[in-house]
Design a protein around this motif. Structure first.
Motif, PDB file in Angstrom:
ATOM      1  N   ALA A 264       0.834  -1.211   0.000  1.00 54.29           N
ATOM      2  CA  ALA A 264       0.000   0.000   0.000  1.00 54.29           C
ATOM      3  C   ALA A 264       0.863   1.253   0.000  1.00 54.29           C
ATOM      4  O   ALA A 264       0.545   2.254  -0.653  1.00 54.29           O
ATOM      5  N   VAL A 265       1.977   1.194   0.733  1.00 53.41           N
ATOM      6  CA  VAL A 265       2.880   2.347   0.790  1.00 53.41           C
ATOM      7  C   VAL A 265       3.466   2.600  -0.599  1.00 53.41           C
ATOM      8  O   VAL A 265       3.520   3.735  -1.078  1.00 53.41           O
ATOM      9  N   ARG A 266       3.876   1.521  -1.224  1.00 51.44           N
ATOM     10  CA  ARG A 266       4.447   1.634  -2.562  1.00 51.44           C
ATOM     11  C   ARG A 266       3.435   2.263  -3.527  1.00 51.44           C
ATOM     12  O   ARG A 266       3.768   3.160  -4.298  1.00 51.44           O
ATOM     13  N   GLU A 267       2.204   1.772  -3.456  1.00 53.09           N
ATOM     14  CA  GLU A 267       1.158   2.290  -4.334  1.00 53.09           C
ATOM     15  C   GLU A 267       0.940   3.781  -4.119  1.00 53.09           C
ATOM     16  O   GLU A 267       0.885   4.558  -5.073  1.00 53.09           O
ATOM     17  N   GLN A 268       0.839   4.149  -2.854  1.00 58.08           N
ATOM     18  CA  GLN A 268       0.635   5.560  -2.531  1.00 58.08           C
ATOM     19  C   GLN A 268       1.802   6.399  -3.008  1.00 58.08           C
ATOM     20  O   GLN A 268       1.630   7.515  -3.490  1.00 58.08           O
ATOM     21  N   ALA A 269       3.011   5.831  -2.843  1.00 59.21           N
ATOM     22  CA  ALA A 269       4.208   6.569  -3.244  1.00 59.21           C
ATOM     23  C   ALA A 269       4.169   6.824  -4.749  1.00 59.21           C
ATOM     24  O   ALA A 269       4.449   7.937  -5.207  1.00 59.21           O
ATOM     25  N   LEU A 270       3.817   5.778  -5.513  1.00 58.74           N
ATOM     26  CA  LEU A 270       3.763   5.941  -6.965  1.00 58.74           C
ATOM     27  C   LEU A 270       2.690   6.950  -7.354  1.00 58.74           C
ATOM     28  O   LEU A 270       2.898   7.793  -8.230  1.00 58.74           O
ATOM     29  N   ALA A 271       1.548   6.874  -6.658  1.00 56.33           N
ATOM     30  CA  ALA A 271       0.485   7.831  -6.951  1.00 56.33           C
ATOM     31  C   ALA A 271       0.950   9.254  -6.637  1.00 56.33           C
ATOM     32  O   ALA A 271       0.705  10.189  -7.412  1.00 56.33           O
ATOM     33  N   GLY A 272       1.640   9.378  -5.503  1.00 55.94           N
ATOM     34  CA  GLY A 272       2.138  10.695  -5.107  1.00 55.94           C
ATOM     35  C   GLY A 272       3.144  11.241  -6.110  1.00 55.94           C
ATOM     36  O   GLY A 272       3.163  12.439  -6.403  1.00 55.94           O
ATOM     37  N   LEU A 273       3.965  10.363  -6.655  1.00 55.88           N
ATOM     38  CA  LEU A 273       4.958  10.799  -7.645  1.00 55.88           C
ATOM     39  C   LEU A 273       4.279  11.151  -8.955  1.00 55.88           C
ATOM     40  O   LEU A 273       4.670  12.089  -9.649  1.00 55.88           O
ATOM     41  N   GLU A 274       3.251  10.381  -9.291  1.00 52.84           N
ATOM     42  CA  GLU A 274       2.528  10.648 -10.534  1.00 52.84           C
ATOM     43  C   GLU A 274       1.923  12.055 -10.486  1.00 52.84           C
ATOM     44  O   GLU A 274       1.939  12.781 -11.473  1.00 52.84           O
ATOM     45  N   ALA A 275       1.436  12.421  -9.299  1.00 56.06           N
ATOM     46  CA  ALA A 275       0.794  13.729  -9.157  1.00 56.06           C
ATOM     47  C   ALA A 275       1.749  14.873  -9.476  1.00 56.06           C
ATOM     48  O   ALA A 275       1.318  15.961  -9.865  1.00 56.06           O
ATOM     49  N   VAL A 276       3.048  14.646  -9.290  1.00 54.38           N
ATOM     50  CA  VAL A 276       4.002  15.702  -9.628  1.00 54.38           C
ATOM     51  C   VAL A 276       4.823  15.336 -10.860  1.00 54.38           C
ATOM     52  O   VAL A 276       5.867  15.925 -11.129  1.00 54.38           O
TER      53      VAL A 276
END
Lengths: 247, 286, 317
Positions: free
Chosen positions: A123-135
């Motif tokens: 879940a952390v990995r997923e959130q991290a990727l989503a967070g990176l995608e946002a920027v």
């Protein structure tokens, strides 16, 4: 209605110098506030006092009505305060995904997990990727930050603050040192933020500040000299004299 | 009662020696931000060289002077070619200067051997002084106290009342300011580093006359000096004076009252102080 | 994936070599290699703080020595069996770390100086409190460890015992440093201010790391006292603390094998040099100087430059 942030006659004195001189201001929930003023006006010091990096000499800071003047920084983050730094402050020895993971687990108990590898938390990995995608940095997730350009680091700087899930976000010159095209990119990112997030930002770039902000506070020599909508501030003769005259 | 007073004099005279060593350490930290663990080795080297000079010339004063002077070029070379290259990385400085101390210590062992050697003092200083109350105490230790007060006063005047002292103080506060107002900070570094080396070497000779010199002495004395600067606050000359007195007295009374726990008596208060004032009594925040 | 399998292969080769060592090595080498494992473990405890959390602790010898002394005193003076003495040593060393952990309130040079001074308290205690610790002579005649009637008396048996403990430790350490907690330490090393603004009470994380480091150092101390069969104040000395931090750096800070490689290089070199050169302390001092000036990233760092699959970092803006 309680203000998101309420500062009451806050002062910070260094030696004999009053860097911040009895500043009071209120930022409403969901508001986007720009803090402008010439160099040395005390904007960053005020920021540090609000976010807990520095302790004010006097005055108080309230977050959603709670007095947080003497609360340590990490607890403010838990209450929903996020910030970025004027001088890029990211983890250069770690990968981008690891940078984000630190932000993601920072506000919950997972930061204390010592007996399972980070990779055991999909879940952390997923959130991290989503967070990176946002920027716009998703495809660089596993690169070390060392390999990023300065502009990309500024994007990561923003992503770190966003991933503590702040309700109030303090941005200290998010566009500092960027080229015009990079500025535009950050500008769009900030603009695209959900309106529930209350924003307080220091910005030198007038177009950015006035294009994003609902209200503008102008500081000079440690004091608030004017406050109002972008139009009001722009037409204030005193502000024009002190601030716009310098540009 | 008498022993209590005796211990006080013991403590103060040890403090006098510690101040000589710690003042250089603390000044060079304050200005150059350098942690020089080879300071103890400078002490030992200066002591040995002073010993040889005293033996050869028969003059203790020449020994003290020569021991101090001899360490200056050594300290300069180490500073210029080794320590300077570590930048502001304190761990690198510690490891590097510990390495230097190992080398110097081993070379000293090779030259002067492994026995305890005592620097011979002049006959005039060998006697004892009788104090009111019938306390008899070695004259040498009193002279040491007077000497150290003299050195301390000179340093203080230099630091507080002269142009160069003002620049050094400004440099301790903010080095960029000193460079910005056009002062050659490198020359200042060399000067302060030379002073620190000189004080350490001189301390070795005067210390060697009552504590004797032997392999390992450099580490024992260095720890005391470290505790002095921790008590007083790194970079503070006044702190080194107060710190030396505290450490000297704690050590003397600790050894007397609780011989098995004398280190606790010394380090315990230090640990407690650090919990409340991590930067020592005179240390500045920031 | 390529990088990862490279590491696994290297680790397997190293373990296989370690397992086979007693078949080919004579007692001299066995002694040296066992010593390397134990000091490597102590260096690993330094590196948890140094390579991950960015703290330079110079009192690791204290935990090592307190654990070793506690075990030795309980076993020799009070006749307690290993099953009591060894865990008691571990607990004593770790408790000291719990106490000394307050040093993490400070940073940088203050932390270094304070840990040096704290280290000297233990050295002074074991040296001067002679009625309890044996003073300069220390505690001698520590028996070999024995559990439930089995005594690990032979050199080979103890070698395998130490090897097993070290491998288990390395495994646990690997999990620790890859965990969110381990990552948080590297975060603090990178930027403490940022970690605080991300919601971390950094001092607590450093404190926890300090205690874990003390636990590992204590484990090394217990292994050491049964290997050496005696203990004296040298074990608590500042020199040991500095030497093990050098080992961590020589090998390669921030890695697991680094501290062990460093211990091997350092102890091997010292053994070799002292066999023919009188000024061997000076040579070791020169190793300190050379490492700091020319190989600050250690042997693992030097190897990484040539290792396949990892490029050199590109130029920074």
């Amino acid at each position: 209605m309680t203000a998101a942030v309420a500062i009451d006659s806050l002062a910070k004195v260094f030696g004999g110098l009053r860097a911040v001189d009895r500043v009071s201001l209120e930022v409403a929930l969901g508001e986007r506030r720009a803090l402008i003023g010439p160099n040395g006006a005390g904007k960053t010091t005020l920021f540090h006092c609000i976010t807990g990096r520095m302790q004010p000499s006097s005055g108080s800071v309230k977050l959603f009505g709670d007095d947080i003047t003497y609360l340590p920084e990490h607890q403010r983050t838990k209450l929903g305060m996020g910030r970025t730094f004027q001088i890029t402050n990211v983890f250069t020895d770690l990968s981008l995904a690891e940078n984000l993971a630190l932000a993601i687990v920072g506000t919950d108990r997972r930061k204390w997990v010592w007996n399972r590898p980070l990779s055991a938390f999909p879940a952390v990995r997923e959130q991290a990727l989503a967070g990176l995608e946002a920027v716009g940095l998703k495809d660089r997730a596993d690169d070390p930050v060392k390999l990023l350009s300065y502009g990309e680091r500024r994007q990561l700087e923003l992503a770190l603050a966003l991933n503590t899930h702040p309700k109030v976000l303090f941005l200290d010159e998010p566009c500092a040192g960027l080229s015009p095209s990079e500025r535009q990119r950050i500008f769009k990112m900030i603009r695209a933020l959900p309106r529930e997030i209350t924003l307080v930002m220091i910005e030198h770039d007038m177009d950015v500040a006035l294009g994003l902000a609902d209200r503008v506070t102008v500081m000079n020599r440690g004091r608030v000299m004017a406050e109002g909508t972008p139009d009001e501030v722009q037409s204030n003769p005193e502000v024009r004299d002190v601030y716009f005259g310098h540009v | 009662m008498h022993s209590g007073i005796l211990q006080a004099i013991n403590g103060v005279s040890f403090a006098a020696l510690l101040f000589l060593l710690a003042s250089g350490f603390t000044l060079s930290f304050g200005l150059m931000r350098v942690v020089n663990m080879a300071h103890g080795a400078y002490y030992l080297f200066g002591g040995y060289i002073g010993l040889s000079i005293t033996r050869y010339t028969g003059s203790f004063a020449l020994g003290v002077l020569g021991g101090g002077l001899a360490v200056i070029p050594l300290g300069y070379l180490i500073d210029r070619f080794l320590i300077r290259r570590t930048g502001e990385n304190h761990l690198a400085q510690v490891l590097l200067t510990v390495g230097i101390a190992f080398v110097l210590g081993d070379v000293a062992l090779k030259i002067w051997g492994g026995d305890s050697l005592k620097v011979p003092t002049p006959i005039e200083l060998r006697g004892a002084i009788e104090l009111p109350g019938g306390i008899i105490y070695p004259a040498y230790r009193f002279v040491l106290i007077v000497f150290s007060v003299f050195v301390g006063l000179s340093l203080w005047l230099l630091y507080r009342k002269t142009q160069i002292g003002a620049v050094v103080r400004a440099g301790v506060d903010d080095r960029e300011i000193v460079s910005a107002i056009g002062i050659n900070i490198d020359r200042l570094f060399v000067l302060v580093s030379a002073l620190a080396s000189f004080l350490a070497g001189m301390a070795g000779v005067v210390g060697g006359a009552f504590l004797t010199l032997y392999p390992g002495a450099e580490w024992e004395i260095l720890v005391y000096a470290l505790v002095v600067v921790i008590f007083g606050g790194l970079g503070s000359l006044e702190g080194a004076m107060i710190g030396a007195l505290i450490v000297g007295l704690l050590d003397a009374y600790g050894r007397w009252l609780l011989p098995e726990f004398s280190y606790f008596v010394l380090f315990g208060p230090m640990a407690v102080l650090l919990l409340f004032r991590p930067r020592g009594i005179f240390g500045r925040e920031g | 994936m390529k990088v990862r399998s490279y590491g696994v292969v290297m680790a397997l080769i190293a373990i296989a070599a370690a397992l086979a060592a007693p078949l080919v090595a004579d007692p001299f080498w066995m002694t040296l290699i066992t010593q390397i494992y134990i000091y490597g473990l102590l260096a690993l405890s330094v590196d948890l703080l140094l390579g991950h959390a960015g703290l330079y602790s110079l009192c690791q010898a204290s935990f090592f020595a307190v654990a070793a002394y506690t075990t030795a005193i309980l076993q020799v003076r009070y006749g307690y069996p290993t099953i009591v003495a060894a865990p008691a040593g571990l607990i004593a060393g770790t408790l000291l770390a719990v106490l000394y952990g307050s040093a993490v309130r400070t940073r940088g040079v203050y932390f270094i100086l304070i840990t040096i001074a704290l280290g000297y308290i233990i050295w002074g205690a074991v040296y001067r409190w002679a009625s309890f610790t044996g003073g300069d002579n220390g505690i001698t005649n520590v028996p070999p460890p024995s559990v439930a009637g089995f005594s690990i008396a032979s050199q080979t048996a103890y070698y395998y015992f130490v090897l097993t403990v070290v491998i288990l430790c390395a495994f646990g350490y690997r999990i620790l440093i890859r965990s969110p907690f381990g990552l948080s330490l590297r975060g603090i090393k990178g930027s403490e201010s940022r970690m605080q603004s991300l919601g971390y009470r950094t001092t607590m994380h450093l404190y926890a790391a300090f205690v874990i480091s003390g636990l590992i150092a204590s484990l090394a101390g217990v292994l050491y006292v049964y290997y050496n069969r005696f203990i004296n104040p040298v074990a608590a000395s500042f020199q040991i603390s500095v030497e093990v931090s050098l080992m961590a750096i020589v090998g390669g800070s921030g890695t697991i094998v680094g501290p062990f490689i460093g211990a091997g290089v350092f102890l091997g070199l010292r053994n070799w040099v002292s066999s023919f050169f009188e000024l061997h302390t000076a040579v070791m001092g020169a190793v300190f100087i050379a490492t700091v000036l020319w190989a600050p990233s250690g042997i693992v760092g030097l190897v990484e430059r040539w290792r396949p699959g990892i490029g050199k970092p590109k130029d920074q803006p």
